[in-house]
Motif scaffolding. Structure first.
Motif, mmCIF file in Angstrom:
data_model
loop_
_atom_site.group_PDB
_atom_site.id
_atom_site.type_symbol
_atom_site.label_atom_id
_atom_site.label_comp_id
_atom_site.label_asym_id
_atom_site.label_seq_id
_atom_site.Cartn_x
_atom_site.Cartn_y
_atom_site.Cartn_z
ATOM 1 N N VAL A 77 -7.632 -6.813 -4.450
ATOM 2 C CA VAL A 77 -7.382 -6.351 -3.082
ATOM 3 C C VAL A 77 -8.077 -7.261 -2.073
ATOM 4 C CG1 VAL A 77 -7.788 -4.458 -1.452
ATOM 5 C CG2 VAL A 77 -7.003 -3.957 -3.776
ATOM 6 N N LYS A 78 -9.299 -7.657 -2.374
ATOM 7 C CA LYS A 78 -10.071 -8.497 -1.451
ATOM 8 C C LYS A 78 -9.473 -9.898 -1.308
ATOM 9 C CE LYS A 78 -14.583 -6.232 -1.627
ATOM 10 N NZ LYS A 78 -16.009 -6.326 -2.042
ATOM 11 N N GLN A 79 -8.744 -10.349 -2.318
ATOM 12 C CA GLN A 79 -8.069 -11.651 -2.196
ATOM 13 C C GLN A 79 -6.983 -11.596 -1.119
ATOM 14 O OE1 GLN A 79 -6.732 -12.653 -6.133
ATOM 15 N NE2 GLN A 79 -8.829 -12.855 -6.936
ATOM 16 N N ASN A 80 -6.424 -10.396 -0.910
ATOM 17 C CA ASN A 80 -5.567 -10.122 0.247
ATOM 18 C C ASN A 80 -4.359 -11.066 0.323
ATOM 19 O OD1 ASN A 80 -5.038 -8.502 2.458
ATOM 20 N ND2 ASN A 80 -6.393 -9.606 3.837
ATOM 21 N N THR A 81 -3.755 -11.350 -0.829
ATOM 22 C CA THR A 81 -2.590 -12.235 -0.865
ATOM 23 C C THR A 81 -1.430 -11.575 -0.115
ATOM 24 O OG1 THR A 81 -3.325 -12.997 -3.033
ATOM 25 C CG2 THR A 81 -1.081 -13.564 -2.376
ATOM 26 N N PRO A 82 -0.825 -12.260 0.866
ATOM 27 C CA PRO A 82 0.109 -11.616 1.792
ATOM 28 C C PRO A 82 1.367 -11.004 1.161
ATOM 29 C CG PRO A 82 -0.624 -13.712 2.678
ATOM 30 C CD PRO A 82 -1.106 -13.646 1.272
ATOM 31 N N HIS A 83 2.054 -11.737 0.311
ATOM 32 C CA HIS A 83 3.323 -11.229 -0.236
ATOM 33 C C HIS A 83 3.283 -11.363 -1.760
ATOM 34 C CE1 HIS A 83 4.461 -12.281 3.969
ATOM 35 N NE2 HIS A 83 4.986 -11.086 3.878
ATOM 36 N N ASP A 84 2.662 -10.361 -2.376
ATOM 37 C CA ASP A 84 2.376 -10.444 -3.797
ATOM 38 C C ASP A 84 2.463 -9.054 -4.409
ATOM 39 O OD1 ASP A 84 1.152 -11.801 -6.235
ATOM 40 O OD2 ASP A 84 -0.396 -10.305 -5.795
ATOM 41 N N MET A 85 3.312 -8.895 -5.416
ATOM 42 C CA MET A 85 3.535 -7.575 -6.002
ATOM 43 C C MET A 85 2.292 -7.029 -6.689
ATOM 44 S SD MET A 85 6.522 -6.575 -5.186
ATOM 45 C CE MET A 85 6.640 -5.150 -6.266
ATOM 46 N N LEU A 111 -8.271 -0.145 4.370
ATOM 47 C CA LEU A 111 -7.348 -1.224 4.006
ATOM 48 C C LEU A 111 -6.393 -1.566 5.142
ATOM 49 C CD1 LEU A 111 -6.435 -0.653 0.244
ATOM 50 C CD2 LEU A 111 -8.369 -1.843 1.267
ATOM 51 N N LEU A 112 -6.000 -0.587 5.937
ATOM 52 C CA LEU A 112 -5.120 -0.880 7.062
ATOM 53 C C LEU A 112 -5.823 -1.738 8.104
ATOM 54 C CD1 LEU A 112 -3.129 2.427 7.720
ATOM 55 C CD2 LEU A 112 -2.722 0.615 6.062
ATOM 56 N N ASN A 113 -7.129 -1.612 8.184
ATOM 57 C CA ASN A 113 -7.902 -2.403 9.138
ATOM 58 C C ASN A 113 -8.117 -3.836 8.675
ATOM 59 O OD1 ASN A 113 -8.773 -1.048 11.588
ATOM 60 N ND2 ASN A 113 -9.798 0.439 10.253
ATOM 61 N N SER A 114 -8.044 -4.069 7.370
ATOM 62 C CA SER A 114 -8.431 -5.390 6.853
ATOM 63 C C SER A 114 -7.325 -6.128 6.109
ATOM 64 C CB SER A 114 -9.628 -5.236 5.903
ATOM 65 O OG SER A 114 -9.283 -4.416 4.787
ATOM 66 N N GLY A 115 -6.228 -5.438 5.767
ATOM 67 C CA GLY A 115 -5.261 -6.016 4.849
ATOM 68 C C GLY A 115 -4.123 -6.776 5.482
ATOM 69 N N ASN A 116 -3.560 -7.699 4.710
ATOM 70 C CA ASN A 116 -2.287 -8.323 5.027
ATOM 71 C C ASN A 116 -1.159 -7.425 4.496
ATOM 72 O OD1 ASN A 116 -3.020 -10.763 6.390
ATOM 73 N ND2 ASN A 116 -3.767 -11.565 4.435
ATOM 74 N N PHE A 117 0.069 -7.939 4.531
ATOM 75 C CA PHE A 117 1.238 -7.121 4.204
ATOM 76 C C PHE A 117 1.108 -6.388 2.873
ATOM 77 C CE2 PHE A 117 5.261 -6.578 1.989
ATOM 78 C CZ PHE A 117 5.971 -5.808 2.888
ATOM 79 N N VAL A 119 -1.475 -5.587 0.896
ATOM 80 C CA VAL A 119 -2.528 -4.573 0.850
ATOM 81 C C VAL A 119 -2.109 -3.343 1.652
ATOM 82 C CG1 VAL A 119 -4.882 -4.051 1.607
ATOM 83 C CG2 VAL A 119 -4.410 -6.184 0.390
ATOM 84 N N ILE A 120 -1.544 -3.568 2.830
ATOM 85 C CA ILE A 120 -1.074 -2.461 3.663
ATOM 86 C C ILE A 120 0.026 -1.682 2.947
ATOM 87 C CG2 ILE A 120 0.243 -1.931 5.759
ATOM 88 C CD1 ILE A 120 -1.374 -4.187 7.135
ATOM 89 N N GLU A 121 0.980 -2.391 2.360
ATOM 90 C CA GLU A 121 2.093 -1.746 1.663
ATOM 91 C C GLU A 121 1.578 -0.824 0.559
ATOM 92 O OE1 GLU A 121 6.546 -1.984 0.649
ATOM 93 O OE2 GLU A 121 5.329 -2.219 2.442
ATOM 94 N N GLY A 122 0.652 -1.316 -0.254
ATOM 95 C CA GLY A 122 0.121 -0.503 -1.340
ATOM 96 C C GLY A 122 -0.656 0.700 -0.849
ATOM 97 N N ALA A 123 -1.419 0.509 0.229
ATOM 98 C CA ALA A 123 -2.226 1.609 0.769
ATOM 99 C C ALA A 123 -1.347 2.750 1.268
ATOM 100 C CB ALA A 123 -3.121 1.086 1.891
ATOM 101 N N VAL A 124 -0.293 2.409 2.003
ATOM 102 C CA VAL A 124 0.553 3.490 2.551
ATOM 103 C C VAL A 124 1.487 4.071 1.494
ATOM 104 C CG1 VAL A 124 0.367 2.722 4.932
ATOM 105 C CG2 VAL A 124 2.208 1.803 3.522
ATOM 106 N N MET A 125 1.766 3.307 0.443
ATOM 107 C CA MET A 125 2.513 3.882 -0.677
ATOM 108 C C MET A 125 1.746 5.051 -1.285
ATOM 109 S SD MET A 125 4.068 0.486 -2.583
ATOM 110 C CE MET A 125 4.605 1.342 -4.055
ATOM 111 N N ALA A 126 0.421 4.908 -1.357
ATOM 112 C CA ALA A 126 -0.398 6.002 -1.899
ATOM 113 C C ALA A 126 -0.253 7.259 -1.058
ATOM 114 C CB ALA A 126 -1.865 5.581 -1.973
ATOM 115 N N LEU A 127 -0.186 7.099 0.265
ATOM 116 C CA LEU A 127 0.005 8.253 1.148
ATOM 117 C C LEU A 127 1.274 9.010 0.796
ATOM 118 C CD1 LEU A 127 -0.773 6.687 4.664
ATOM 119 C CD2 LEU A 127 -2.224 8.312 3.426
ATOM 120 N N ALA A 128 2.351 8.252 0.589
ATOM 121 C CA ALA A 128 3.660 8.863 0.361
ATOM 122 C C ALA A 128 3.811 9.406 -1.056
ATOM 123 C CB ALA A 128 4.758 7.842 0.647
ATOM 124 N N TYR A 129 3.486 8.586 -2.051
ATOM 125 C CA TYR A 129 3.651 9.010 -3.446
ATOM 126 C C TYR A 129 2.839 10.274 -3.748
ATOM 127 C CZ TYR A 129 6.162 5.061 -5.595
ATOM 128 O OH TYR A 129 7.106 4.147 -5.982
#
Length: 212
Positions: A77-85, A111-117, A119-129
């Motif tokens: 997560v800390k590597q914060n790679t922008p477009h990485d599955m 994560l929303l405060n610090s992440g690229n795409f 990291v953000i995608e995974g964080a909000v997926m947790a909200l929904a799932y």
């Protein structure tokens, strides 16, 4: 599939077999295989060619709440790679392993405060799932941070996952956001509009989430 059969696939020399084992472990919450799965993931991550299997392994570690993997997953997560599955699913699992309960929105805000795409995608997926229901202060922060996201070409609109999660949040806090998403959604992204309309009605848009 029995525990023994899953263990056999997890120890297979073929990556697709190991991937299938990881899916079974996560889907069926086979926590008893957590130690073996984690060790296999540590080996798997050395080979970039098996990224699909790594995705399923890291996702399964979060699904079975294997806390021992948190530090390793946090590194990704800390590597914060922008477009990485792998990073997307690492962020999803990070939230699941880091939070105190489904009411704890602090790791998501972090994560929303610090992440690229990714990291953000995974964080909000947790909200929904997981149908997370953070306290109102966290909800307000999440909505504020999510407000102006827009489609990234080929990747969709991450606001969809926040909009799905809104279904059981305080409508006073979510109504403006959901209507804003409808107004600013891409003309080709009917999913975002649909889930917003469902959440405004208090309906959970489970069918709009990818299967495990």
């Amino acid at each position: 599939m029995t525990t023994g059969e899953v263990r056999g696939k997890l120890n297979s020399k073929k990556s697709p077999e190991r991937r299938r084992a990881a899916i079974e472990i996560g889907k069926n919450k086979m926590a008893e295989l957590g130690d073996e799965l984690y060790q296999k993931y540590l080996e798997e991550r050395k080979d970039s060619r098996t990224w699909e299997t790594q995705c399923e392994m890291v996702k399964a570690l979060g699904a079975i709440n294997y806390k021992e993997a948190l530090e390793t997953i946090e590194e990704t997560v800390k590597q914060n790679t922008p477009h990485d599955m792998i990073t997307i699913y690492a962020a999803l699992s990070y939230i699941r392993l880091k939070r105190q309960s489904v009411q704890d929105g602090n790791p998501v805000v972090e994560l929303l405060n610090s992440g690229n795409f990714s990291v953000i995608e995974g964080a909000v997926m947790a909200l929904a799932y997981d149908q997370m229901k953070p306290d109102n202060e966290s909800v307000e922060k999440i909505i504020k941070l999510s407000w102006d996201w827009h489609n990234e070409k080929g990747y969709g609109d991450s606001r969809k996952y926040v909009a799905i999660a809104c279904w059981n949040w305080d409508k006073k806090l979510t109504e403006s956001f959901l209507n804003h998403c409808i107004e600013t959604s891409d003309q080709y992204d009917s999913n975002l509009r649909d889930v917003c309309q469902n959440s405004l009605k208090g309906k959970y848009s489970k069918s709009y989430l990818p299967k495990y």
